[in-house]
Design a protein around this motif. Structure first.
Motif, PDB file in Angstrom:
ATOM      1  N   THR A 126       0.703  -0.994   0.127  1.00  0.00           N
ATOM      2  CA  THR A 126       0.013  -0.096  -0.088  1.00  0.00           C
ATOM      3  C   THR A 126       0.886   1.160   0.027  1.00  0.00           C
ATOM      4  N   ALA A 127       0.567   2.191  -0.867  1.00  0.00           N
ATOM      5  CA  ALA A 127       1.136   3.387  -0.949  1.00  0.00           C
ATOM      6  C   ALA A 127      -0.064   4.593  -0.649  1.00  0.00           C
ATOM      7  N   PHE A 128       0.597   5.739  -0.562  1.00  0.00           N
ATOM      8  CA  PHE A 128      -0.430   7.004  -0.144  1.00  0.00           C
ATOM      9  C   PHE A 128      -0.339   7.907  -1.040  1.00  0.00           C
ATOM     10  N   PHE A 129      -1.451   8.261  -1.672  1.00  0.00           N
ATOM     11  CA  PHE A 129      -1.416   9.368  -3.037  1.00  0.00           C
ATOM     12  C   PHE A 129      -2.040  10.582  -2.642  1.00  0.00           C
ATOM     13  N   ARG A 130      -1.441  11.971  -3.007  1.00  0.00           N
ATOM     14  CA  ARG A 130      -2.222  12.985  -2.997  1.00  0.00           C
ATOM     15  C   ARG A 130      -1.728  14.019  -4.156  1.00  0.00           C
ATOM     16  N   PHE A 131      -2.964  14.133  -4.914  1.00  0.00           N
ATOM     17  CA  PHE A 131      -2.844  14.749  -6.276  1.00  0.00           C
ATOM     18  C   PHE A 131      -3.250  16.303  -6.044  1.00  0.00           C
ATOM     19  N   TYR A 132      -2.687  17.158  -6.771  1.00  0.00           N
ATOM     20  CA  TYR A 132      -3.047  18.728  -6.701  1.00  0.00           C
ATOM     21  C   TYR A 132      -3.461  19.354  -7.804  1.00  0.00           C
ATOM     22  N   GLU A 133      -4.137  20.319  -7.591  1.00  0.00           N
ATOM     23  CA  GLU A 133      -5.110  21.179  -8.390  1.00  0.00           C
ATOM     24  C   GLU A 133      -5.697  20.433  -9.670  1.00  0.00           C
ATOM     25  N   GLU A 134      -5.269  20.577 -10.969  1.00  0.00           N
ATOM     26  CA  GLU A 134      -6.040  20.341 -12.177  1.00  0.00           C
ATOM     27  C   GLU A 134      -6.038  19.000 -12.122  1.00  0.00           C
ATOM     28  N   GLU A 177       0.325  15.172 -17.889  1.00  0.00           N
ATOM     29  CA  GLU A 177      -0.240  16.251 -17.268  1.00  0.00           C
ATOM     30  C   GLU A 177       0.604  16.519 -15.750  1.00  0.00           C
ATOM     31  N   ILE A 178       1.634  15.719 -15.741  1.00  0.00           N
ATOM     32  CA  ILE A 178       2.494  15.937 -14.344  1.00  0.00           C
ATOM     33  C   ILE A 178       3.802  16.444 -14.650  1.00  0.00           C
ATOM     34  N   ASP A 179       4.370  17.197 -13.770  1.00  0.00           N
ATOM     35  CA  ASP A 179       5.521  17.933 -13.818  1.00  0.00           C
ATOM     36  C   ASP A 179       6.601  17.430 -12.476  1.00  0.00           C
ATOM     37  N   VAL A 180       6.263  17.235 -11.407  1.00  0.00           N
ATOM     38  CA  VAL A 180       6.845  16.903 -10.503  1.00  0.00           C
ATOM     39  C   VAL A 180       6.210  15.708  -9.442  1.00  0.00           C
ATOM     40  N   ILE A 181       6.881  14.915  -8.986  1.00  0.00           N
ATOM     41  CA  ILE A 181       6.342  13.775  -8.103  1.00  0.00           C
ATOM     42  C   ILE A 181       7.414  13.780  -6.866  1.00  0.00           C
ATOM     43  N   LEU A 182       6.810  13.832  -5.502  1.00  0.00           N
ATOM     44  CA  LEU A 182       7.634  14.095  -4.300  1.00  0.00           C
ATOM     45  C   LEU A 182       7.181  12.734  -3.692  1.00  0.00           C
ATOM     46  N   ILE A 183       8.081  11.911  -3.366  1.00  0.00           N
ATOM     47  CA  ILE A 183       7.911  10.534  -2.523  1.00  0.00           C
ATOM     48  C   ILE A 183       8.680  10.735  -1.067  1.00  0.00           C
ATOM     49  N   ASN A 184       7.729  10.639   0.025  1.00  0.00           N
ATOM     50  CA  ASN A 184       8.153  11.105   1.196  1.00  0.00           C
ATOM     51  C   ASN A 184       9.096  12.433   1.428  1.00  0.00           C
ATOM     52  N   GLY A 185       8.547  13.339   0.429  1.00  0.00           N
ATOM     53  CA  GLY A 185       9.458  14.655   0.441  1.00  0.00           C
ATOM     54  C   GLY A 185      10.462  14.804  -0.678  1.00  0.00           C
ATOM     55  N   GLU A 186      10.931  13.718  -1.077  1.00  0.00           N
ATOM     56  CA  GLU A 186      11.812  13.851  -2.114  1.00  0.00           C
ATOM     57  C   GLU A 186      11.459  13.770  -3.672  1.00  0.00           C
ATOM     58  N   SER A 187      12.096  14.407  -4.414  1.00  0.00           N
ATOM     59  CA  SER A 187      11.799  14.490  -5.710  1.00  0.00           C
ATOM     60  C   SER A 187      12.171  13.166  -6.497  1.00  0.00           C
ATOM     61  N   TYR A 229       2.127  16.839  -8.889  1.00  0.00           N
ATOM     62  CA  TYR A 229       1.867  18.191  -9.169  1.00  0.00           C
ATOM     63  C   TYR A 229       1.645  18.213 -10.575  1.00  0.00           C
ATOM     64  N   PRO A 230       0.873  19.020 -11.016  1.00  0.00           N
ATOM     65  CA  PRO A 230       0.610  19.172 -12.491  1.00  0.00           C
ATOM     66  C   PRO A 230       1.605  19.977 -13.228  1.00  0.00           C
ATOM     67  N   VAL A 231       1.953  20.055 -14.480  1.00  0.00           N
ATOM     68  CA  VAL A 231       2.628  20.771 -15.191  1.00  0.00           C
ATOM     69  C   VAL A 231       2.922  22.226 -15.010  1.00  0.00           C
ATOM     70  N   PHE A 232       1.758  23.037 -14.567  1.00  0.00           N
ATOM     71  CA  PHE A 232       1.773  24.413 -14.515  1.00  0.00           C
ATOM     72  C   PHE A 232       1.396  24.848 -13.109  1.00  0.00           C
ATOM     73  N   GLU A 233       1.783  23.995 -12.255  1.00  0.00           N
ATOM     74  CA  GLU A 233       1.568  24.316 -10.914  1.00  0.00           C
ATOM     75  C   GLU A 233       2.516  25.287 -10.359  1.00  0.00           C
ATOM     76  N   SER A 234       2.191  26.323  -9.486  1.00  0.00           N
ATOM     77  CA  SER A 234       3.114  27.555  -9.408  1.00  0.00           C
ATOM     78  C   SER A 234       3.324  27.474  -8.114  1.00  0.00           C
ATOM     79  N   PHE A 235       4.699  27.059  -7.886  1.00  0.00           N
ATOM     80  CA  PHE A 235       5.346  27.099  -6.529  1.00  0.00           C
ATOM     81  C   PHE A 235       6.813  26.694  -7.031  1.00  0.00           C
TER      82      PHE A 235
END
Length: 252
Positions: free
Chosen positions: A9-17, A54-64, A80-86
């Protein structure tokens, strides 16, 4: 003695679009995902229903990490999506470099959107007989962004630049693309044929006299001709409509 596959089991969280692709109960929250073996995080994300384009960045346990990361179980995964602004300068970007020249190829369901993009000056390939394989080949060969209402096209691993259109209405689709890709300052209206996508060239009206309505020939002096299908353009009612559309897109 039989050995049964171990379920992890893993735990996912997707952001914005990215939430647009999820089941209602998965949106804007952390949810568990069960799997067997050690699939790549890319395969796991697409199994959930989110296209990799649609994806630009994936963080696993805080690491890219990149798409090839092998899932082990117990991970907390933020996507996180391609155009997420952070600030993601120091992270692993999963997209290849942004396209310097914005060019599109659209699927067979988006003919009206294609014409509207051409009116704004964007190089947009469209054919109502295009197959998914042809769209993918055009995207890769000519570095075009795929615009589609069909999520299935993103299952092609080779696809690097694509966007799934959320809206059904062509005018709303245009607004969606412009805002999503921040194209407000990239318009070059009246340079491209809305019919076939070729560029327009000025033409002396005496050379096209027999192809014009009599009143148009008398009262209009400036004309453009498509070098492909030879359609004639001038500043008629369509010109005012396009100017109004551009104003609405820049304000909205």
């Amino acid at each position: 003695m039989d050995h049964f596959p171990i379920t992890r089991t893993a735990f996912f969280r997707f952001y914005e679009e990215l939430n647009d692709f999820l089941q209602e109960e998965q949106r804007k929250t952390t949810f568990s995902y069960e799997f067997i073996g050690t699939p790549s995080v890319k395969d796991s994300i697409e199994a959930i229903g989110v296209p990799h384009t649609e994806i630009d960045v994936i963080l696993i346990n805080g690491e890219s990490v990149d798409f090839d990361y092998r899932m082990q179980g117990g991970e907390y995964i933020s996507v996180y999506p391609v155009f997420e602004s952070f600030d993601i300068i120091s992270l692993v970007h999963l997209r290849s470099k942004p396209l310097r020249e914005i060019r599109f190829v659209v699927d067979v369901n988006l003919g009206k959107l294609a014409r509207k993009l051409r009116l704004l000056g964007f190089d947009t390939m469209y054919n109502n007989n295009f197959k998914d394989e042809e769209i993918v080949k055009l995207s890769l060969k000519e570095r075009r962004i795929i615009l589609t209402r069909d999520k299935g096209i993103f299952k092609y691993r080779a696809v690097t630049h694509g966007y799934w259109i959320r809206n059904n209405d062509p005018k709303k689709q245009l607004t969606e693309v412009v805002k999503r890709m921040q194209l407000e300052n990239s318009f070059e209206p009246f340079i491209r044929c809305s019919n076939c996508n070729e560029l327009l060239n000025p033409i002396d009206k005496e050379l096209i006299k027999d192809r014009l309505p009599k009143l148009t020939f008398l009262y209009v002096d400036d004309f453009m001709e498509c070098k492909g299908c030879r359609k004639i353009y001038w500043k008629g009612s369509h010109y005012e409509q396009i100017c109004k559309l551009i104003d609405e897109l820049k304000v909205g």
